[in-house]
Design an enzyme around this catalytic site. Structure first.
Site, mmCIF file in Angstrom:
data_model
loop_
_atom_site.group_PDB
_atom_site.id
_atom_site.type_symbol
_atom_site.label_atom_id
_atom_site.label_comp_id
_atom_site.label_asym_id
_atom_site.label_seq_id
_atom_site.Cartn_x
_atom_site.Cartn_y
_atom_site.Cartn_z
ATOM 1 N N PRO A 1 -54.412 -22.216 17.774
ATOM 2 C CA PRO A 1 -53.082 -22.393 18.406
ATOM 3 C C PRO A 1 -51.920 -21.577 17.789
ATOM 4 C CG PRO A 1 -53.486 -24.188 17.015
ATOM 5 C CD PRO A 1 -54.665 -23.327 17.139
ATOM 6 N N CYS A 2 -51.972 -20.141 18.066
ATOM 7 C CA CYS A 2 -51.101 -19.165 17.872
ATOM 8 C C CYS A 2 -49.802 -19.406 18.352
ATOM 9 C CB CYS A 2 -51.527 -17.757 18.073
ATOM 10 S SG CYS A 2 -52.325 -17.407 19.549
#
Length: 154
Positions: free
Chosen positions: A121-122
């Site tokens: 989850p950047c």
């Protein structure tokens, strides 16, 4: 390598797998013509992403490839520790890894090189002042993903 296209609330996604690992998720993938490839890992990845977009999944359980530098791998592992619905700054990530916040640009570069967005989850990484910053898929996609996880955050 095996690939599959899927539709999502943030546009077409192309899922890539190889040797039993998810290797990439690409944005803006055009819908392919022809027959859909059958693959159990692609089925699982598509199902988990569909559940995520439906608000039914908060964590992924997929085998992931991690081709990158040692520093990138450290950053990507730390991204996976950011809980669903929460955010962290680039400086926060640097500190969690034992570095001074001054290397936040290097963290940002590693974040931007993440080949498996959403699952890694950047999108949960924001600027130190709490604002949305760049995202490989575009800031509007980032906003949509964060709003999915925590409505009204941005």
């Amino acid at each position: 390598m095996t690939t599959r296209w899927m539709d999502s609330p943030i546009g077409g996604l192309r899922l890539h797998t190889s040797a039993g690992l998810v290797t990439a998720i690409r944005f803006d993938a055009p819908e392919p013509r022809g027959r859909r490839v059958g693959d159990p890992l692609l089925d699982r990845a598509e199902q988990q992403l569909a559940e995520y977009f439906a608000g039914e999944r908060t964590a992924f359980d997929l085998p992931l490839a991690s081709d990158g530098t040692e520093f990138q791998k450290k950053v990507w592992a730390e991204l996976q520790r950011i809980p669903y619905g929460e955010t962290a700054s680039y400086g926060d990530i640097a500190r969690r890894l034992g570095y001074e916040p001054v290397i936040s640009r290097a963290v940002g570069a590693a974040n931007g090189a993440n080949p498996i967005p959403i699952v890694v989850p950047c999108h949960r990484v924001i600027g130190s002042n709490g604002t949305l910053t760049g995202y490989a898929g575009g800031v509007e996609r980032k906003r949509t993903l964060l709003d999915l996880e925590r409505p009204g955050l941005f």
